[in-house]
Design an enzyme around this catalytic site. Structure first.
Site, short mmCIF file in Angstrom:
data_model
loop_
_atom_site.label_atom_id
_atom_site.label_comp_id
_atom_site.label_asym_id
_atom_site.label_seq_id
_atom_site.Cartn_x
_atom_site.Cartn_y
_atom_site.Cartn_z
CD GLU A 178 -42.87 -14.26 -3.16
OE1 GLU A 178 -42.12 -14.02 -4.09
OE2 GLU A 178 -42.74 -14.24 -1.93
CG ASP A 186 -55.18 -12.66 -13.96
OD1 ASP A 186 -55.17 -13.72 -14.29
OD2 ASP A 186 -56.08 -11.93 -13.65
C1 FAD Z 1 -50.97 -13.33 2.84
C2 FAD Z 1 -49.94 -12.40 2.15
C3 FAD Z 1 -48.61 -12.56 2.49
C4 FAD Z 1 -47.95 -11.54 1.63
N1 FAD Z 1 -46.69 -11.31 2.14
C5 FAD Z 1 -45.75 -10.35 1.53
C6 FAD Z 1 -44.53 -10.14 1.80
O1 FAD Z 1 -43.97 -10.88 2.56
N2 FAD Z 1 -43.71 -9.09 1.34
C7 FAD Z 1 -44.23 -8.30 0.45
O2 FAD Z 1 -43.90 -7.44 -0.23
N3 FAD Z 1 -45.45 -8.45 -0.12
C8 FAD Z 1 -46.38 -9.57 0.39
N4 FAD Z 1 -47.63 -9.76 -0.01
C9 FAD Z 1 -48.20 -8.85 -1.02
C10 FAD Z 1 -48.45 -9.53 -2.33
O3 FAD Z 1 -47.23 -9.86 -2.83
C11 FAD Z 1 -49.38 -8.55 -3.13
O4 FAD Z 1 -50.72 -8.74 -2.39
C12 FAD Z 1 -49.52 -8.85 -4.52
O5 FAD Z 1 -48.42 -8.40 -5.25
C13 FAD Z 1 -50.56 -8.08 -5.23
O6 FAD Z 1 -50.79 -6.68 -4.63
P1 FAD Z 1 -52.13 -6.11 -4.31
O7 FAD Z 1 -52.72 -7.00 -3.19
O8 FAD Z 1 -51.92 -4.66 -4.00
O9 FAD Z 1 -53.36 -6.39 -5.59
P2 FAD Z 1 -53.23 -5.50 -7.00
O10 FAD Z 1 -51.97 -5.16 -7.40
O11 FAD Z 1 -54.05 -4.13 -6.43
O12 FAD Z 1 -54.15 -6.41 -7.94
C14 FAD Z 1 -55.65 -6.56 -7.69
C15 FAD Z 1 -55.83 -7.36 -9.05
O13 FAD Z 1 -55.60 -6.48 -10.29
C16 FAD Z 1 -54.86 -7.26 -11.17
N5 FAD Z 1 -54.06 -6.56 -11.95
C17 FAD Z 1 -53.05 -5.67 -11.26
N6 FAD Z 1 -52.35 -4.77 -12.42
C18 FAD Z 1 -52.86 -5.54 -13.38
C19 FAD Z 1 -52.53 -5.23 -14.79
N7 FAD Z 1 -51.79 -4.48 -15.31
N8 FAD Z 1 -53.49 -6.06 -15.60
C20 FAD Z 1 -54.16 -6.87 -15.38
N9 FAD Z 1 -54.45 -7.07 -14.02
C21 FAD Z 1 -53.85 -6.46 -13.07
C22 FAD Z 1 -54.12 -8.22 -10.11
O14 FAD Z 1 -53.77 -9.45 -10.90
C23 FAD Z 1 -55.21 -8.72 -9.34
O15 FAD Z 1 -55.97 -9.60 -9.58
C24 FAD Z 1 -48.33 -10.66 0.71
C25 FAD Z 1 -49.75 -10.81 0.28
C26 FAD Z 1 -50.54 -11.65 0.92
C27 FAD Z 1 -52.06 -11.91 0.68
#
Ligand code: FAD
Length: 404
Positions: free
Chosen positions: A383, A387
């Site tokens: 959600e 950061d």
């Molecule tokens: C257990 C679990 C349940 C979930 N449930 C749902 C769900 O029901 N529905 C759904 O749609 N999603 C769900 N999610 C997904 C969740 O919302 C995403 O994991 C989250 O938005 C982060 O995306 P990502 O994992 O791809 O990380 P990334 O976006 O790849 O980020 C990786 C790192 O890079 C940093 N980063 C990214 N962009 C920037 C920037 N511009 N500047 C600085 N730092 C940055 C982030 O802060 C993070 O530290 C779930 C995740 C988990 C772990």
């Protein structure tokens, strides 16, 4: 460990006598109805979640029977109108319900948050009258479990880049793509899915289990939210009836509104996890003797406890005021970002400090801190990561977006 010790531990887990801290008399700000709702959910958590949660988490087991039970106690869609099966309650009530459930476990709260804020909320807010009548009462009662598909394998923090798409085939839509990290997915009856039309505009649509080409593989190997199930949503030429498109709103703003509602619940929920860890540490520090005294008599332990209570109290005031602003329609995304980010961060810190107060015993499932700590590692990421919420606040303060 002897069998004797094991059984002593199990009985201690079941002995849940949690009371929430109220150092600033914040209860005075609650109505009698709020307190009644909180008490009933707290009793439910003590009876239905606390005795089994360590076992579920250890076994990575999703207790599907909880879905109906959550429906019975009104944990699904508390703010959804009564005519559609919701609770018709205010946002403080919703927050208190999330606080109490996450005090039990973040995975359990995730089940309720997704159902209420990410499935029922969009259907109630953007759905047609037929969609509301068809889905909301079943979701409210727990007859249906729903999930919310926004994140994709290559698009997490930047959902606008999504590639899941649908084509207008005249009498139906043809949906293709994949969603990743979707809470409830492996067990869900329906999914609210966000996908781009042929012009690249994002729309929400309801995809039902059983539609040909729709699968929900489980994601294995999680060390976090182990009592909640997480999976993928895979769409391989899925024929979605046209009446399943949510007609009320399109564009990225629609899923972001859902996230605002869910993040609000998370802010309260994380506070519940923090309270559970603090209370456990407070009690343990009074009982555990070292150097002939309770460890609570040492200044360093007192410092930890005092700082925990201070952070919990600040977070309680933040969430209460945010709840009032939600009810008055004054809360903006930035306000919710601040509360979600702050409360999850303090909960993680408190879980870690509370774990230390328990010494070696703190790493066992006899106490809740390790489970909360591991759970909160998901809560701090989903959600909107810690950061990303900071950057949302930075944008608000400076007027300059630092995302790209
Ligand atoms: C257990 C679990 C349940 C979930 N449930 C749902 C769900 O029901 N529905 C759904 O749609 N999603 C769900 N999610 C997904 C969740 O919302 C995403 O994991 C989250 O938005 C982060 O995306 P990502 O994992 O791809 O990380 P990334 O976006 O790849 O980020 C990786 C790192 O890079 C940093 N980063 C990214 N962009 C920037 C920037 N511009 N500047 C600085 N730092 C940055 C982030 O802060 C993070 O530290 C779930 C995740 C988990 C772990």
């Amino acid at each position: 460990m002897s069998d004797n010790t094991q059984s002593t531990q199990k009985s201690k887990i079941s002995n849940d006598d949690f009371e929430s801290p109220d150092f600033y008399q914040i209860d005075d700000l609650l109505t009698e109805e709020h307190k009644l709702i909180r008490e009933s959910i707290r009793d439910f958590v003590k009876k239905e979640i606390s005795p089994s949660i360590e076992d579920w988490a250890e076994r990575n087991h999703f207790p599907s029977e909880m879905v109906n039970k959550f429906g019975e106690i009104g944990a699904f869609g508390p703010t959804v109108p009564v005519e559609y099966g919701g609770g018709g309650l205010d946002y403080i009530s919703y927050g208190l319900i999330m606080q109490e459930i996450e005090r039990g476990d973040s995975g359990m709260r995730s089940v309720a948050s997704v159902q209420g804020s990410l499935v029922m909320y969009p259907i109630n807010t953007f759905g047609s009258e037929e969609q509301k009548k068809k889905y909301l009462p079943k979701l409210a009662s727990g007859e249906f479990l729903g999930c919310f598909g926004l994140t994709e394998p290559d698009h997490g923090s930047n959902p606008s880049g999504m590639t899941t798409n649908f084509k207008d085939m005249g009498d139906h839509y043809l949906l293709n793509g994949a969603k990743m990290w979707i809470s409830n997915a492996p067990e869900a009856d329906i999914a609210v899915v966000w996908a781009k039309d042929e012009s690249g505009r994002i729309h929400g649509m309801i995809v039902e289990r059983g539609m040909e080409g729709f699968t929900t593989p489980t994601i294995h190997g999680k060390w976090s939210l182990r009592a909640s199930c997480t999976g993928e949503l895979v769409f391989d030429n899925v024929k979605v009836p046209k009446e399943n498109l949510l007609p009320g709103k399109s564009g990225l703003g629609a899923p972001l509104m859902c996230l605002d509602s869910a993040r609000y619940g998370i802010a309260w929920g994380a506070l519940g996890a923090a309270m559970d860890c603090y209370e456990s540490a407070r009690k343990y520090s009074a009982q555990r003797l070292q150097f002939g005294k309770p460890i609570g008599s040492f200044q360093l332990i007192q410092k930890k406890l005092a700082e925990m209570l201070t952070e919990i109290t600040k977070a309680q005031l933040l969430t209460w005021k945010l709840g009032k602003m939600m009810d008055e329609g004054k809360a903006k995304t930035v306000h919710i970002s601040m509360a979600k980010r702050n409360n999850v961060a303090i909960a993680l810190d408190i879980a870690r400090e509370a774990r230390q107060i328990h010494g070696g015993m703190g790493i066992t499932g006899e106490f809740p801190m390790m489970r909360h700590m591991m759970n909160l590692e998901s809560v701090v990421t989903y959600e909107g990561t810690h950061d990303i919420h900071l950057l949302i606040l930075g944008h608000e303060i400076t007027g300059i977006p630092a995302f790209e």
